[in-house]
Design a protein around this motif. Structure first.
Motif, PDB file in Angstrom:
ATOM      1  N   LYS A 425       0.863  -1.172   0.020  1.00 14.81           N
ATOM      2  CA  LYS A 425      -0.095   0.039   0.008  1.00 14.81           C
ATOM      3  C   LYS A 425       1.130   1.223   0.162  1.00 14.81           C
ATOM      4  O   LYS A 425       0.169   2.354  -0.146  1.00 14.81           O
ATOM      5  CB  LYS A 425      -0.754   0.042   1.197  1.00 14.81           C
ATOM      6  N   LEU A 426       2.128   1.273   0.049  1.00 12.94           N
ATOM      7  CA  LEU A 426       3.029   2.379   0.151  1.00 12.94           C
ATOM      8  C   LEU A 426       3.300   3.067  -1.448  1.00 12.94           C
ATOM      9  O   LEU A 426       3.148   2.192  -2.238  1.00 12.94           O
ATOM     10  CB  LEU A 426       4.311   1.874   0.772  1.00 12.94           C
ATOM     11  N   PRO A 427       3.220   4.102  -1.262  1.00 16.66           N
ATOM     12  CA  PRO A 427       3.917   4.954  -2.639  1.00 16.66           C
ATOM     13  C   PRO A 427       4.913   4.380  -3.275  1.00 16.66           C
ATOM     14  O   PRO A 427       5.861   4.187  -2.506  1.00 16.66           O
ATOM     15  CB  PRO A 427       3.721   6.388  -2.092  1.00 16.66           C
ATOM     16  N   LYS A 428       5.137   4.318  -4.484  1.00 13.71           N
ATOM     17  CA  LYS A 428       5.958   3.827  -5.062  1.00 13.71           C
ATOM     18  C   LYS A 428       7.239   4.709  -5.338  1.00 13.71           C
ATOM     19  O   LYS A 428       7.122   5.999  -5.295  1.00 13.71           O
ATOM     20  CB  LYS A 428       5.625   3.492  -6.519  1.00 13.71           C
ATOM     21  N   GLY A 429       8.527   4.096  -5.401  1.00 15.94           N
ATOM     22  CA  GLY A 429       9.635   5.001  -5.488  1.00 15.94           C
ATOM     23  C   GLY A 429      10.240   5.883  -4.393  1.00 15.94           C
ATOM     24  O   GLY A 429      11.313   6.377  -4.578  1.00 15.94           O
ATOM     25  N   LYS A 430       9.597   5.602  -3.128  1.00 12.93           N
ATOM     26  CA  LYS A 430      10.232   6.190  -1.979  1.00 12.93           C
ATOM     27  C   LYS A 430      11.008   5.241  -1.067  1.00 12.93           C
ATOM     28  O   LYS A 430      10.668   4.112  -1.099  1.00 12.93           O
ATOM     29  CB  LYS A 430       9.097   6.983  -1.098  1.00 12.93           C
ATOM     30  N   LYS A 431      12.013   5.722  -0.558  1.00 12.22           N
ATOM     31  CA  LYS A 431      12.777   4.949   0.349  1.00 12.22           C
ATOM     32  C   LYS A 431      12.059   4.323   1.478  1.00 12.22           C
ATOM     33  O   LYS A 431      11.279   5.341   2.209  1.00 12.22           O
ATOM     34  CB  LYS A 431      14.092   5.601   0.919  1.00 12.22           C
ATOM     35  N   ASP A 448      12.316  -9.673   6.365  1.00 10.75           N
ATOM     36  CA  ASP A 448      11.093  -9.728   5.593  1.00 10.75           C
ATOM     37  C   ASP A 448      10.807  -8.790   4.684  1.00 10.75           C
ATOM     38  O   ASP A 448      10.305  -9.054   3.901  1.00 10.75           O
ATOM     39  CB  ASP A 448      10.227  -9.760   7.029  1.00 10.75           C
ATOM     40  N   VAL A 449      11.234  -7.533   5.187  1.00 16.88           N
ATOM     41  CA  VAL A 449      11.233  -6.284   4.413  1.00 16.88           C
ATOM     42  C   VAL A 449      11.971  -6.440   2.964  1.00 16.88           C
ATOM     43  O   VAL A 449      11.761  -6.306   1.990  1.00 16.88           O
ATOM     44  CB  VAL A 449      11.279  -5.076   4.921  1.00 16.88           C
ATOM     45  N   LEU A 450      13.342  -6.808   3.263  1.00 18.87           N
ATOM     46  CA  LEU A 450      14.252  -7.035   2.237  1.00 18.87           C
ATOM     47  C   LEU A 450      13.818  -7.682   1.298  1.00 18.87           C
ATOM     48  O   LEU A 450      14.077  -7.615   0.030  1.00 18.87           O
ATOM     49  CB  LEU A 450      15.757  -7.191   2.458  1.00 18.87           C
ATOM     50  N   ALA A 451      13.239  -9.132   1.801  1.00 19.87           N
ATOM     51  CA  ALA A 451      12.908 -10.089   0.704  1.00 19.87           C
ATOM     52  C   ALA A 451      11.813  -9.624  -0.476  1.00 19.87           C
ATOM     53  O   ALA A 451      11.699 -10.387  -1.288  1.00 19.87           O
ATOM     54  CB  ALA A 451      12.334 -11.274   1.526  1.00 19.87           C
ATOM     55  N   ILE A 452      11.014  -8.634   0.097  1.00 16.85           N
ATOM     56  CA  ILE A 452       9.845  -8.350  -0.884  1.00 16.85           C
ATOM     57  C   ILE A 452       9.751  -6.802  -1.304  1.00 16.85           C
ATOM     58  O   ILE A 452       8.888  -6.461  -2.335  1.00 16.85           O
ATOM     59  CB  ILE A 452       8.506  -8.668  -0.241  1.00 16.85           C
ATOM     60  N   ALA A 453      10.708  -5.898  -0.605  1.00 19.34           N
ATOM     61  CA  ALA A 453      10.531  -4.597  -1.247  1.00 19.34           C
ATOM     62  C   ALA A 453      10.856  -4.405  -2.537  1.00 19.34           C
ATOM     63  O   ALA A 453      12.119  -4.977  -2.858  1.00 19.34           O
ATOM     64  CB  ALA A 453      11.426  -3.799  -0.018  1.00 19.34           C
ATOM     65  N   GLU A 454      10.469  -3.293  -3.171  1.00 16.89           N
ATOM     66  CA  GLU A 454      11.095  -3.039  -4.441  1.00 16.89           C
ATOM     67  C   GLU A 454      11.421  -1.521  -4.528  1.00 16.89           C
ATOM     68  O   GLU A 454      11.741  -1.067  -5.277  1.00 16.89           O
ATOM     69  CB  GLU A 454       9.808  -2.931  -5.497  1.00 16.89           C
ATOM     70  N   ALA A 455      11.843  -1.029  -3.207  1.00 18.29           N
ATOM     71  CA  ALA A 455      12.413   0.377  -3.249  1.00 18.29           C
ATOM     72  C   ALA A 455      13.819   0.381  -2.289  1.00 18.29           C
ATOM     73  O   ALA A 455      13.875  -1.022  -1.167  1.00 18.29           O
ATOM     74  CB  ALA A 455      11.379   1.147  -2.675  1.00 18.29           C
ATOM     75  N   PRO A 456      14.468   1.008  -1.955  1.00 21.77           N
ATOM     76  CA  PRO A 456      15.634   0.897  -1.114  1.00 21.77           C
ATOM     77  C   PRO A 456      15.099   0.886   0.307  1.00 21.77           C
ATOM     78  O   PRO A 456      13.926   1.507   0.667  1.00 21.77           O
ATOM     79  CB  PRO A 456      16.357   2.477  -1.294  1.00 21.77           C
ATOM     80  N   VAL A 457      15.553   0.376   1.293  1.00 18.90           N
ATOM     81  CA  VAL A 457      15.214   0.002   2.714  1.00 18.90           C
ATOM     82  C   VAL A 457      16.265   0.447   3.703  1.00 18.90           C
ATOM     83  O   VAL A 457      17.425   0.281   3.537  1.00 18.90           O
ATOM     84  CB  VAL A 457      14.928  -1.304   3.043  1.00 18.90           C
ATOM     85  N   ALA A 458      16.069   1.366   4.544  1.00 13.61           N
ATOM     86  CA  ALA A 458      17.005   1.735   5.896  1.00 13.61           C
ATOM     87  C   ALA A 458      16.100   1.592   6.925  1.00 13.61           C
ATOM     88  O   ALA A 458      15.064   1.308   7.198  1.00 13.61           O
ATOM     89  CB  ALA A 458      17.276   3.244   5.371  1.00 13.61           C
ATOM     90  N   LEU A 459      17.018   1.730   8.099  1.00 18.42           N
ATOM     91  CA  LEU A 459      16.577   1.601   9.331  1.00 18.42           C
ATOM     92  C   LEU A 459      17.001   2.919  10.179  1.00 18.42           C
ATOM     93  O   LEU A 459      17.945   3.483  10.109  1.00 18.42           O
ATOM     94  CB  LEU A 459      17.396   0.513  10.114  1.00 18.42           C
ATOM     95  N   LEU A 460      15.945   3.586  10.794  1.00 18.54           N
ATOM     96  CA  LEU A 460      16.237   4.777  11.749  1.00 18.54           C
ATOM     97  C   LEU A 460      17.059   4.209  13.055  1.00 18.54           C
ATOM     98  O   LEU A 460      16.631   3.555  13.877  1.00 18.54           O
ATOM     99  CB  LEU A 460      14.939   5.233  12.264  1.00 18.54           C
TER     100      LEU A 460
END
Length: 531
Positions: A425-431, A448-460
């Protein structure tokens, strides 16, 4: 893929006498709405942060239970990755267990709560009502009310004139608090279990006083139309030499009558080395301040009354060895005599901590699998800039209650077992920037997120607390997430603490019906003298 077992095979495993880690990996609210009696709740959301402490032996037999939705498979993959070698899952989850005709239990700490009810039936533990207690107060009778809950619970709400004496302390401290045999001793908790177990502890100890449980505890007091005290701090003081002598005599009597086993330090050291064949938990049953002042290396702090009330919060393997430690063997013996009746393989350490109380820091909780992946980290101010620029979206992977109270403005709430639904449900193209109160829950969800995310992923970095300390704004949302999505929240338990009297009545009635369910299920096999 992990192997799957059916419900009858699992039922046989539960009763074959071997060690078994039976883990329900659903979230807390799901677990509380219906679970197997001996299943220990370790939600997938916190799996790798809880498993090492509660199930330390990597080769133990392990069976995972879920809702038949694939969460157990994901949990099994993570557990295998961090070194567990004998992981299976219940085919079809909890629904398959129920379909096979086996009992499903509502609530939490059911094994202990049902035990209290069975003890009351077997031992005929005497009790009085709130009306009777008030009449005794009004008549200024010789009476002492001992609240067997934790200090935090007692401070939040208590019976007027009550003194806080947590469960394992009762047989140790009562001799100074009620030195006259004519003093009536009333034991209370919030409901029924610790009132019953506390009162029966003193009866089992053989003190000369008349002892009764307060029927319904603080909930019964409220339901009678009376007000509770708030912020009370009355507790037991130092034990006198006479009081300690009486407590030690109680210890020796209980040890003999109930067959409490002991272990010497040399044998304990031998057991420490048997990590491939048996699970070992060393539990310090003194209060937290005593533990902090010095304890046995490798031991954890669980005051004895709480261990009897909720052993599965700390011990995840049925059949594990449990060694209880204190300073005088009084509290350890009183705790052990109950755990034996609950069929734990429990021992008291001879001589107590003694000169071996060399540690002052609690064992550090291991976050298993943290090095299995790489993740970009972002500091709070950089995240704030990225959010303002529309370049990132914050995903709060924390307890739903905490999200409602305070979260980063515009952040979306997610829960690890359903994170795929949120990402879709997240907007496309955003980290995608994950965070939680500190870092634990967010970091656990990274694979879990890295396995399915189609955008860059980071941790605060530092989580929401770091964001707050940086002076950045937070917002609340009292109705978001909606109750229907709050898998982590057990309404059945919490509503009664918020003053809901209907919930109180329902909860007390639930406790009272547990013995019938226990008898039907057949897996508890309590050993209560006289039962």
């Amino acid at each position: 893929m992990p192997r799957k077992i059916d419900a009858p095979s699992l039922k046989a495993m539960i009763n074959d006498g071997q060690e078994l880690a039976l883990l329900d990996v659903r979230e807390h609210g799901e677990y509380g709405e219906g679970h197997m009696l001996l299943a220990v709740s370790i939600p997938y959301s916190v799996l790798e942060s809880e498993i090492d402490a509660r199930v330390p032996r990597r080769s133990v037999r392990m069976v995972l239970v879920d809702g038949g939705d694939g969460v157990a498979e994901r949990a099994a993959a993570r557990l295998t990755a961090v070194g567990y070698t004998d992981v299976a899952i219940l085919d079809g989850g909890i629904a398959a267990w129920e379909k096979a005709g086996y009992v499903v239990f509502k609530g939490e700490n059911v094994l202990s709560k049902a035990f209290g009810e069975v003890v009351e039936h077997a031992c005929h533990t005497p009790a009085i009502s709130a009306d009777e207690l008030q009449a005794m107060f009004d008549a200024k009778e010789d009476i002492v009310v001992l609240d067997s809950r934790t200090p935090a619970e007692y401070k939040r709400m208590s019976i007027p004139n009550g003194i806080n004496v947590p469960g394992a302390e009762l047989a140790y401290r009562v001799h100074d608090l009620a030195p006259s045999p004519d003093t009536l001793v009333v034991v209370n908790c919030a409901g029924r279990t610790r009132s019953i177990i506390g009162a029966q502890s003193l009866i089992n100890a053989g003190i000369p006083n008349r002892v009764v449980a307060l029927r319904g505890g603080t909930q019964g007091w409220v339901l009678s139309g009376r007000e509770l005290a708030r912020g009370a701090s009355d507790s037991f003081g130092p034990t006198t030499p006479e009081g300690e002598a009486k407590a030690k005599a109680v210890r020796d009597s209980v040890r003999q009558r109930y067959g409490v086993k002991s272990v010497d330090k040399a044998t304990l050291e031998k057991w420490r080395g048997e990590t491939d064949s048996r699970t070992l938990h060393i539990v310090d049953v003194r209060d937290d301040s005593e533990y902090a002042a010095g304890h046995l290396p490798g031991s954890i702090s669980v005051p004895g009354g709480q261990l009897v009330q909720a052993a599965d919060r700390w011990i995840g393997t049925r059949g594990a060895r449990v060694v209880l430690v204190d300073d005088t063997e009084i509290r350890a013996t009183m705790t052990a005599h109950w755990m034996l009746q609950m069929r734990w393989d429990v021992y008291v350490l001879e001589g107590g901590v003694g000169s071996d109380a060399t540690e002052t820091e609690a064992p550090k909780r291991q976050l298993l699998g943290r090095k299995d992946y790489e993740i970009e980290e972002i500091d709070p101010k950089s995240l704030a800039i990225a959010l303002d620029a529309g370049e990132a979206v914050a995903v709060d992977i924390d307890v739903s209650t905490l999200y409602r109270e305070a979260h980063i403005p515009g952040a979306v709430w997610a829960i690890r077992p359903r994170v795929a639904e949120t990402l879709a449900k997240l907007p496309k193209g955003k980290k995608i920037v994950l965070y939680s109160e500190h870092e634990t829950r967010a970091r656990l969800a990274v694979p879990d997120v890295l396995a399915i995310a189609e955008a860059p992923v980071a941790l605060l970095t530092g989580g929401r607390e770091a964001w707050k300390q940086a002076g950045l704004p937070l917002e609340s949302s009292p109705d978001t997430p909606p109750d229907s999505e709050r898998l982590d929240f057990l309404f059945f338990v919490h509503d009664r603490h918020d003053g809901n009297q209907d919930a109180m009545r329902a909860y007390l009635a639930w406790e009272e019906q547990l013995p019938a369910q226990i008898a039907e299920d057949g897996d508890a096999r309590y050993q209560i003298p006289g039962a």
